[in-house]
Design a protein around this motif. Structure first.
Motif, PDB file in Angstrom:
ATOM      1  N   ILE A 282     -18.712  -0.591 -15.727  1.00 59.63           N
ATOM      2  CA  ILE A 282     -18.267   0.461 -14.808  1.00 59.63           C
ATOM      3  C   ILE A 282     -17.878  -0.138 -13.462  1.00 59.63           C
ATOM      4  N   ARG A 283     -18.690  -1.059 -12.948  1.00 53.94           N
ATOM      5  CA  ARG A 283     -18.395  -1.665 -11.644  1.00 53.94           C
ATOM      6  C   ARG A 283     -17.143  -2.544 -11.681  1.00 53.94           C
ATOM      7  N   LEU A 284     -16.905  -3.216 -12.782  1.00 55.18           N
ATOM      8  CA  LEU A 284     -15.788  -4.148 -12.866  1.00 55.18           C
ATOM      9  C   LEU A 284     -14.517  -3.521 -13.434  1.00 55.18           C
ATOM     10  N   TRP A 285     -14.616  -2.365 -14.042  1.00 54.30           N
ATOM     11  CA  TRP A 285     -13.461  -1.716 -14.656  1.00 54.30           C
ATOM     12  C   TRP A 285     -12.454  -1.325 -13.578  1.00 54.30           C
ATOM     13  N   PRO A 286     -11.192  -1.647 -13.764  1.00 50.64           N
ATOM     14  CA  PRO A 286     -10.198  -1.281 -12.757  1.00 50.64           C
ATOM     15  C   PRO A 286     -10.057   0.236 -12.666  1.00 50.64           C
ATOM     16  N   SER A 287      -9.806   0.705 -11.436  1.00 50.17           N
ATOM     17  CA  SER A 287      -9.567   2.129 -11.227  1.00 50.17           C
ATOM     18  C   SER A 287      -8.552   2.276 -10.101  1.00 50.17           C
ATOM     19  N   PRO A 288      -7.836   3.393 -10.074  1.00 47.80           N
ATOM     20  CA  PRO A 288      -6.876   3.597  -8.987  1.00 47.80           C
ATOM     21  C   PRO A 288      -7.543   3.555  -7.614  1.00 47.80           C
ATOM     22  N   LEU A 289      -8.762   4.099  -7.502  1.00 49.06           N
ATOM     23  CA  LEU A 289      -9.469   4.088  -6.221  1.00 49.06           C
ATOM     24  C   LEU A 289      -9.766   2.661  -5.781  1.00 49.06           C
ATOM     25  N   LYS A 290     -10.265   1.831  -6.697  1.00 50.97           N
ATOM     26  CA  LYS A 290     -10.549   0.435  -6.356  1.00 50.97           C
ATOM     27  C   LYS A 290      -9.266  -0.297  -5.972  1.00 50.97           C
ATOM     28  N   ASP A 291      -8.182  -0.017  -6.688  1.00 53.61           N
ATOM     29  CA  ASP A 291      -6.902  -0.663  -6.379  1.00 53.61           C
ATOM     30  C   ASP A 291      -6.411  -0.272  -4.989  1.00 53.61           C
ATOM     31  N   MET A 292      -6.495   1.019  -4.653  1.00 51.84           N
ATOM     32  CA  MET A 292      -6.048   1.476  -3.328  1.00 51.84           C
ATOM     33  C   MET A 292      -6.880   0.823  -2.226  1.00 51.84           C
ATOM     34  N   ARG A 293      -8.172   0.722  -2.462  1.00 49.46           N
ATOM     35  CA  ARG A 293      -9.053   0.143  -1.440  1.00 49.46           C
ATOM     36  C   ARG A 293      -8.844  -1.360  -1.294  1.00 49.46           C
ATOM     37  N   ALA A 294      -8.506  -2.029  -2.367  1.00 49.58           N
ATOM     38  CA  ALA A 294      -8.309  -3.478  -2.311  1.00 49.58           C
ATOM     39  C   ALA A 294      -6.958  -3.842  -1.705  1.00 49.58           C
ATOM     40  N   GLN A 295      -5.997  -2.935  -1.788  1.00 47.19           N
ATOM     41  CA  GLN A 295      -4.636  -3.199  -1.341  1.00 47.19           C
ATOM     42  C   GLN A 295      -4.526  -3.343   0.170  1.00 47.19           C
ATOM     43  N   ASP A 296      -5.206  -2.491   0.906  1.00 46.99           N
ATOM     44  CA  ASP A 296      -5.057  -2.426   2.360  1.00 46.99           C
ATOM     45  C   ASP A 296      -6.406  -2.535   3.047  1.00 46.99           C
ATOM     46  N   PRO A 297      -6.394  -2.887   4.344  1.00 42.92           N
ATOM     47  CA  PRO A 297      -7.654  -3.039   5.081  1.00 42.92           C
ATOM     48  C   PRO A 297      -8.419  -1.718   5.230  1.00 42.92           C
ATOM     49  N   CYS A 298      -9.644  -1.834   5.616  1.00 41.79           N
ATOM     50  CA  CYS A 298     -10.514  -0.691   5.918  1.00 41.79           C
ATOM     51  C   CYS A 298     -10.722   0.197   4.690  1.00 41.79           C
ATOM     52  N   LEU A 299     -11.005  -0.407   3.565  1.00 38.04           N
ATOM     53  CA  LEU A 299     -11.182   0.319   2.302  1.00 38.04           C
ATOM     54  C   LEU A 299      -9.965   1.167   1.989  1.00 38.04           C
ATOM     55  N   GLY A 300      -8.779   0.647   2.306  1.00 34.36           N
ATOM     56  CA  GLY A 300      -7.542   1.344   2.001  1.00 34.36           C
ATOM     57  C   GLY A 300      -7.173   2.432   2.981  1.00 34.36           C
ATOM     58  N   LYS A 301      -7.893   2.557   4.090  1.00 35.74           N
ATOM     59  CA  LYS A 301      -7.588   3.603   5.070  1.00 35.74           C
ATOM     60  C   LYS A 301      -6.330   3.294   5.865  1.00 35.74           C
ATOM     61  N   LEU A 302      -6.059   2.024   6.119  1.00 34.87           N
ATOM     62  CA  LEU A 302      -4.942   1.628   6.986  1.00 34.87           C
ATOM     63  C   LEU A 302      -4.062   0.588   6.310  1.00 34.87           C
ATOM     64  N   THR A 303      -2.812   0.549   6.705  1.00 38.81           N
ATOM     65  CA  THR A 303      -1.960  -0.581   6.351  1.00 38.81           C
ATOM     66  C   THR A 303      -2.121  -1.612   7.458  1.00 38.81           C
ATOM     67  N   GLU A 304      -1.760  -2.842   7.166  1.00 41.42           N
ATOM     68  CA  GLU A 304      -1.889  -3.884   8.182  1.00 41.42           C
ATOM     69  C   GLU A 304      -1.004  -3.586   9.392  1.00 41.42           C
ATOM     70  N   LYS A 305       0.187  -3.046   9.135  1.00 39.28           N
ATOM     71  CA  LYS A 305       1.103  -2.706  10.231  1.00 39.28           C
ATOM     72  C   LYS A 305       0.476  -1.685  11.180  1.00 39.28           C
ATOM     73  N   THR A 306      -0.076  -0.628  10.625  1.00 37.26           N
ATOM     74  CA  THR A 306      -0.676   0.412  11.464  1.00 37.26           C
ATOM     75  C   THR A 306      -1.935  -0.094  12.142  1.00 37.26           C
ATOM     76  N   ALA A 307      -2.741  -0.883  11.454  1.00 36.97           N
ATOM     77  CA  ALA A 307      -3.956  -1.428  12.060  1.00 36.97           C
ATOM     78  C   ALA A 307      -3.623  -2.263  13.295  1.00 36.97           C
ATOM     79  N   GLY A 308      -2.445  -2.872  13.328  1.00 33.67           N
ATOM     80  CA  GLY A 308      -2.047  -3.710  14.460  1.00 33.67           C
ATOM     81  C   GLY A 308      -1.417  -2.962  15.618  1.00 33.67           C
ATOM     82  N   LEU A 309      -1.276  -1.643  15.526  1.00 33.03           N
ATOM     83  CA  LEU A 309      -0.653  -0.878  16.612  1.00 33.03           C
ATOM     84  C   LEU A 309      -1.471  -0.890  17.896  1.00 33.03           C
TER      85      LEU A 309
END
Length: 190
Positions: free
Chosen positions: A22-49
């Motif tokens: 369960i912990r290692l199984w890929p999920s859309p939520l895990k993918d979204m959180r891994a893609q961008d900083p802050c558990l997927g809350k921000l993009t790098e561009k916006t984080a740098g504003l």
């Protein structure tokens, strides 16, 4: 060997295997959180504003506190920093976190209330915006609201020469992206 003594170890092995899967199984939520900083809350561009103007590479530190099993979105404070290269310490630019709440904080002096169906307020130094009404249930939060809080570091305020309009505009962009991205993660968009 008696087979009845093998039941407990076998059950434990199966339990550990299920938890690991369960912990290692890929999920859309895990993918979204891994893609961008802050558990997927921000993009790098916006984080740098929000930027103190002193140079350095953008870095993000996700400081997780809280009990095991709780959703990390509620127990993680995201620190957006600038790495000055060399031996100097990272410089804080802002923090972003999400918390369940049953009551809302009053806006700080000079804050602008949001319109267009959004609940919350934005100011140059601190902003608080609530996720859409359906999100607390989807996030399994035992509260009426989920609030995203953005706090801007003093160095950023000084670098902007106390330009409240510019800071408010940048803060609005950052906090609304965090709210929108969390709503997408939990499929509770308005």
């Amino acid at each position: 060997m008696n087979k009845k003594y093998l039941v407990l170890p076998a059950a434990l092995v199966v339990s550990v295997a299920v938890v690991a899967a369960i912990r290692l199984w890929p999920s859309p939520l895990k993918d979204m959180r891994a893609q961008d900083p802050c558990l997927g809350k921000l993009t790098e561009k916006t984080a740098g504003l929000l930027y103190d103007g002193k140079g350095g590479r953008l870095t993000v530190d996700e400081d997780t506190r809280g009990g095991a099993g709780s959703d990390p979105v509620f127990s993680t404070v995201c620190f957006v920093n600038r790495d000055p290269e060399g031996n100097a310490a990272d410089r804080l630019q802002c923090t972003v976190d999400a918390r369940p709440a049953n009551t809302l904080n009053d806006p700080v002096k000079g804050a602008t209330r949001l319109a267009d169906g959004r609940s919350g307020w934005v100011s140059p130094r601190q902003s608080e915006v609530q996720l859409p009404a359906g999100c607390p249930k989807e996030m399994k939060a035992d509260a009426e609201y989920v609030t995203v809080t953005l706090k801007v570091a003093p160095g950023v305020v000084v670098a902007e020469n106390w330009d409240d309009a510019a800071l408010t505009a940048a803060s609005r962009t950052v906090v609304l992206e965090a709210v929108d991205n969390l709503a997408k993660q939990y499929d509770c968009e308005a």
